[in-house]
Design an enzyme around this catalytic site. Sequence first.
Site, PDB file in Angstrom:
ATOM      1  N   ILE A 190     -14.183 -66.021 -41.948  1.00  0.00           N
ATOM      2  CA  ILE A 190     -14.841 -64.846 -42.508  1.00  0.00           C
ATOM      3  C   ILE A 190     -13.705 -63.716 -41.725  1.00  0.00           C
ATOM      4  O   ILE A 190     -14.674 -62.728 -41.438  1.00  0.00           O
ATOM      5  CB  ILE A 190     -15.741 -65.024 -43.553  1.00  0.00           C
ATOM      6  N   THR A 250      -9.924 -59.915 -44.526  1.00  0.00           N
ATOM      7  CA  THR A 250      -9.043 -60.718 -45.754  1.00  0.00           C
ATOM      8  C   THR A 250      -8.823 -61.636 -46.196  1.00  0.00           C
ATOM      9  O   THR A 250      -8.799 -62.014 -47.428  1.00  0.00           O
ATOM     10  CB  THR A 250      -6.901 -59.780 -45.636  1.00  0.00           C
ATOM     11  N   LYS A 270     -10.889 -68.543 -44.336  1.00  0.00           N
ATOM     12  CA  LYS A 270     -10.891 -69.596 -43.837  1.00  0.00           C
ATOM     13  C   LYS A 270     -11.670 -71.079 -43.537  1.00  0.00           C
ATOM     14  O   LYS A 270     -12.897 -70.328 -43.239  1.00  0.00           O
ATOM     15  CB  LYS A 270      -9.883 -69.907 -42.746  1.00  0.00           C
ATOM     16  N   TYR A 276     -16.400 -56.109 -22.928  1.00  0.00           N
ATOM     17  CA  TYR A 276     -16.951 -54.701 -23.052  1.00  0.00           C
ATOM     18  C   TYR A 276     -17.656 -54.048 -22.629  1.00  0.00           C
ATOM     19  O   TYR A 276     -18.843 -54.754 -21.946  1.00  0.00           O
ATOM     20  CB  TYR A 276     -16.970 -55.180 -24.375  1.00  0.00           C
ATOM     21  N   ASP A 315     -13.896 -62.867 -34.001  1.00  0.00           N
ATOM     22  CA  ASP A 315     -13.365 -63.447 -33.792  1.00  0.00           C
ATOM     23  C   ASP A 315     -12.227 -63.622 -32.132  1.00  0.00           C
ATOM     24  O   ASP A 315     -11.750 -64.410 -31.899  1.00  0.00           O
ATOM     25  CB  ASP A 315     -11.810 -64.158 -34.670  1.00  0.00           C
TER      26      ASP A 315
END
Length: 245
Positions: A8, A11, A14, A95, A104
């Site tokens: 998800i 936009t 899938k 990070y 993702d």
Amino acid sequence: MKKLWLDIGNTRLKYWVTQNNHVIEHDAELHLQSPADLLLGLIQHFKRLNLQQVGISSVQDLKNNERIQKILQLLDVPVTFARVHAEFAGLKCGYDVTQQLGIDRWLQVLAVVDDPQQHYCVISCGTALTIDLADGLQHLGGYILPNLYLQRDSLIQNTKGIKIPDAAFDQLTPGRNTIDAVHHGILLGLLSTIEKVLDQYPQKLVLTGGDAPLFAKFLQKYSPTIEPDLLLQGLKRYIDTDTQH
């Protein structure tokens, strides 16, 4: 054993359905900022598939993810949301604040890295163009840029008198009309950024996302590999590794 894999994004929703590690069904739809509503419309179809497990990657906020989770509970099977870890399966997040890295991007890197001696560059050519670097199993961070169409739309909205219809981003020659000048210029800018990164950090280049073939066409000297379902591969690796613990 049938499993449902959900991606998800910002936009699109899938999904893939796999049986014995083979994709037997797949689809993608725009969710119009309401992924839970779209998922609710699909849930009866998913119920009929007799699924045994659901794995999900979602970039949505907490409120949307809670709605999504409640809907998936209707399937009465184990549901696992992938999340970014400081370290997972040997891969270390680059990070400073782990939770700020998009799931993702994390899964796409997880899908690729397997050699401690290799340097990796993973580029997702989706709604945003994301570039992630890894030195072996150490994620180094990356870059996020507006994709081809976001840049074009921004130019249209902020420049009076320029009307740009849809046209192919397929040339780098100087534009001899406004339409070509815009398209070729945007493509040149993104490719120049990618080449700058790759020249500074030579490494294995992996492309994914809808525009991956277009970028690969202009990056042949870097021997790119195209992986259409890279996030699915990373999600499967995540779930498989997670269930072993």
